[in-house]
Design an enzyme around this catalytic site. Structure first.
Site, PDB file in Angstrom:
ATOM      1  N   TYR A  65       0.821  -1.208   0.000  1.00 10.14           N
ATOM      2  CA  TYR A  65       0.000   0.000   0.000  1.00 10.14           C
ATOM      3  C   TYR A  65       0.858   1.262   0.000  1.00 10.14           C
ATOM      4  CZ  TYR A  65      -3.121   3.752   1.357  1.00 10.14           C
ATOM      5  OH  TYR A  65      -3.802   4.938   1.386  1.00 10.14           O
ATOM      6  N   HIS A  95      -5.275  16.311  -5.102  1.00 11.37           N
ATOM      7  CA  HIS A  95      -5.625  16.648  -3.723  1.00 11.37           C
ATOM      8  C   HIS A  95      -5.421  18.125  -3.401  1.00 11.37           C
ATOM      9  CE1 HIS A  95      -5.966  12.388  -3.309  1.00 11.37           C
ATOM     10  NE2 HIS A  95      -6.068  12.409  -1.993  1.00 11.37           N
ATOM     11  N   ASN A 209      -0.191  13.234   4.063  1.00 13.25           N
ATOM     12  CA  ASN A 209      -0.989  12.391   4.958  1.00 13.25           C
ATOM     13  C   ASN A 209      -0.638  12.685   6.421  1.00 13.25           C
ATOM     14  OD1 ASN A 209      -2.857  10.478   5.575  1.00 13.25           O
ATOM     15  ND2 ASN A 209      -1.667   8.730   4.874  1.00 13.25           N
ATOM     16  N   TYR A 295     -19.971  37.860  40.849  1.00 13.43           N
ATOM     17  CA  TYR A 295     -19.218  36.691  40.401  1.00 13.43           C
ATOM     18  C   TYR A 295     -18.107  37.064  39.415  1.00 13.43           C
ATOM     19  CZ  TYR A 295     -22.725  33.444  42.330  1.00 13.43           C
ATOM     20  OH  TYR A 295     -23.544  32.726  43.149  1.00 13.43           O
ATOM     21  N   ARG A 298     -15.373  38.236  41.800  1.00 14.92           N
ATOM     22  CA  ARG A 298     -14.984  37.291  42.848  1.00 14.92           C
ATOM     23  C   ARG A 298     -14.505  35.950  42.283  1.00 14.92           C
ATOM     24  NH1 ARG A 298     -19.525  34.813  46.351  1.00 14.92           N
ATOM     25  NH2 ARG A 298     -20.627  36.521  45.359  1.00 14.92           N
ATOM     26  N   PHE A 343      -3.231   8.979  11.400  1.00 13.05           N
ATOM     27  CA  PHE A 343      -3.507  10.264  10.755  1.00 13.05           C
ATOM     28  C   PHE A 343      -4.826  10.876  11.225  1.00 13.05           C
ATOM     29  CE2 PHE A 343      -4.695   6.632   8.085  1.00 13.05           C
ATOM     30  CZ  PHE A 343      -6.077   6.750   8.143  1.00 13.05           C
ATOM     31  N   GLU A 429     -13.208   6.597   3.949  1.00 14.09           N
ATOM     32  CA  GLU A 429     -12.959   7.525   5.048  1.00 14.09           C
ATOM     33  C   GLU A 429     -14.317   7.936   5.626  1.00 14.09           C
ATOM     34  OE1 GLU A 429     -10.433  10.540   3.362  1.00 14.09           O
ATOM     35  OE2 GLU A 429      -8.984   9.047   2.676  1.00 14.09           O
TER      36      GLU A 429
END
Length: 523
Positions: A65, A95, A209, A295, A298, A343, A429
């Site tokens: 791969y 990409h 990646n 508040y 304080r 990733f 994905e």
């Protein structure tokens, strides 16, 4: 508890990238202050050794791969040897599909530095010259044009990283320091004497990646938030003083009853900042009938402290990521090439969202203190809206509107991006982190926090000036003087926006902290 001064503006002249982790300060030095990038020789040797493993696998008739196969949903498709260079280049080109406005220069530089850091671990299988090219681009002041939209945060920040890899190939657009407008990458590389990369097996995948964009923005955010939280303590101290509040609630023994580390730091800051204040001392006697403060006065240490503790957790996550080799597949130390899910951006995405929540809350409390100064019923003797001539002048009325509008937006930005997921790549994905989106909105939130705190500082400074002849303490008084230098002083109504922007600049640059005397711990 010991105190430390704010970090000086000067940073390291160079940062060495090796097999070990970078620090947050290293990222800031390169991304924001243009520190030179040096590559460790021993790490380069490790890069070369891992490349030899990849080249051996490339010759194997069995598919591996990312080396001899396609990617994502095409991971089972074997690619012939004579098509693999085209495969890697096509991966990067396809990409680099971002859209929208350009991402800030410091974010792109942080992204490239962190990808380079992973390459230098020797766990990605790239060639030595690939790492050297990334360092050369950073050192030449060449910044790839990266677009706002395109990353889902899994597999990492694909589109932003691809825009950077495309530039290393001599394609796409860049900005060059000192030049107007974007220019062609090939021309910029040639002018800098940088030879474009011709990618080998796995290299395109290794360059895109990773979670480097969201991590870079997290590192920058932590650096900035350290300063902003300390500045929020300064602003709160000025408000407690100017609104005739008490410092008794910040006593160390009271906070020891609830041993939250950040709370103790913030309470200590408030004690230090209010120490010796003539204004605070003026109403400590039996004639004071105030039972307790609101508040927003304080409980400042509790809120600011919780934000500090959230930042501390985010820092732990960031430091682990800075020590990581994020790629898929990776080369293990014993020479295996293994697919993995490292990733995925969830660890980074979560803390980016946590910080946005904390930022919104700190800003919300700051705006409430600002509002108290302007309300005659609650500001203990100051004029309405701190106006010069009541009825004719509006004073700081609309400055509070500005702060309120920002706080409202910060609450929207606090909605977590990481709670969302949208499937992609033909359902390969099918769960993504949205970490890039979380980082982008946190950057906007930090800008908003700086502006809200600046408006409180400006308002409190006017309120303290109007308490004359009573004088503020030394630390807060120094900030009042700084604000006066910016022109933000009591008086008739005038064009207010430039004064706000001047004080915002003093907050963002750290000058407010420096004027407060360096008594404020940053962590």
């Amino acid at each position: 508890m010991s105190t430390i001064a704010p970090a000086p503006a000067r940073t390291a002249a160079s940062v060495t990238v090796g097999t070990g982790p970078l620090t947050i300060d290293d990222v800031v030095a390169v991304a924001r202050h243009d520190a030179r990038v040096e590559l460790d020789d021993a790490a380069l040797a490790e890069v070369a050794a891992s490349r030899a493993i990849v080249e051996g696998l490339a010759a194997d008739p069995e598919p591996h791969y990312g080396i001899s196969t396609g990617f994502g949903a095409l991971a089972t498709t074997f690619i012939a040897e004579d098509r693999r260079a085209q495969l890697q280049a096509s991966l990067v080109r396809s990409h680099a599909a971002g859209s929208g406005a350009e991402v800030e220069r410091e974010v792109v530089r942080a992204l490239m530095l962190l990808r380079l850091s992973t390459l230098m671990t020797g766990r990605t299988g790239v060639r030595r010259e690939t790492a050297e090219t990334y360092a050369a681009i950073l050192n030449a002041g060449i910044t790839p044009v990266v677009r706002e939209y395109g990353s889902l945060g899994c597999s990492g920040d694909l589109a932003p990283l691809a825009h950077c890899a495309l530039v290393a190939m001599g394609e796409g657009e860049v900005r060059v320091d000192g030049a107007d407008g974007p220019t062609d990458a090939a021309a910029a590389l040639a002018a800098a004497g940088i030879t474009p990369l011709h990618l080998g097996e796995k290299e395109g995948l290794a360059l895109i990646n990773g979670t480097d964009g969201m991590l870079g923005m997290l590192a920058l955010a932590i650096h900035d938030l350290r300063m902003l939280l300390a500045t929020a303590d300064v602003a709160a101290a000025m408000s407690v003083e100017g609104l005739m509040g008490t410092d008794a609630v910040f006593a160390a023994d009271l906070h020891a009853l609830r041993p939250q580390r950040g709370q103790a730091v913030s309470a200590g800051n408030l004690r230090n900042l209010l120490a010796g204040s003539p204004i605070v001392a003026s109403h400590k006697g039996p004639e004071c009938t105030r039972v307790q403060d609101a508040y927003s006065l304080r409980c400042a240490p509790q809120v600011h402290g919780a934000a500090r503790d959230t930042m501390a957790h985010a820092t732990v996550v960031a430091e682990a990521e800075l020590a990581s080799a994020v790629d898929n597949p990776v080369l293990t130390p014993d020479g295996r090439v293994e697919s993995n899910g490292n990733f995925h951006g969830a660890p980074v995405a979560y803390v980016l969202d946590f910080l946005a929540i904390a930022v919104a809350d700190v800003a919300s409390m700051s705006e409430r203190r600002t509002d108290r100064f302007l309300d005659q019923a609650r500001n203990h003797g100051l004029p309405p809206f701190l106006a010069h001539e009541v009825g004719v002048d509006s004073g700081l009325m609309i400055a509070q509107y500005t702060a309120a509008g920002i706080v409202s937006e910060l609450k929207r930005l606090a909605v977590p991006a990481s709670a969302d997921s949208i499937p992609s790549s033909a359902m390969q994905e099918d769960h993504v982190s949205m970490g890039w989106a979380a980082a982008r909105k946190l950057r906007r939130a930090l800008d908003g926090l700086a502006r809200v705190v600046a408006i409180e500082v400006m308002t409190a400074a006017r309120g303290l000036a109007l308490r004359a002849p009573l004088e503020p303490g030394a630390a807060t008084g120094a900030v009042v003087e700084l604000v006066a230098e910016a022109g933000a002083v009591p008086g008739e109504d005038r064009f207010l926006s430039p004064e706000i922007e001047a004080v915002v600049g003093a907050v963002q640059s750290g000058e407010v902290l420096r004027r407060a005397g360096g008594v404020v711990p940053l962590d």
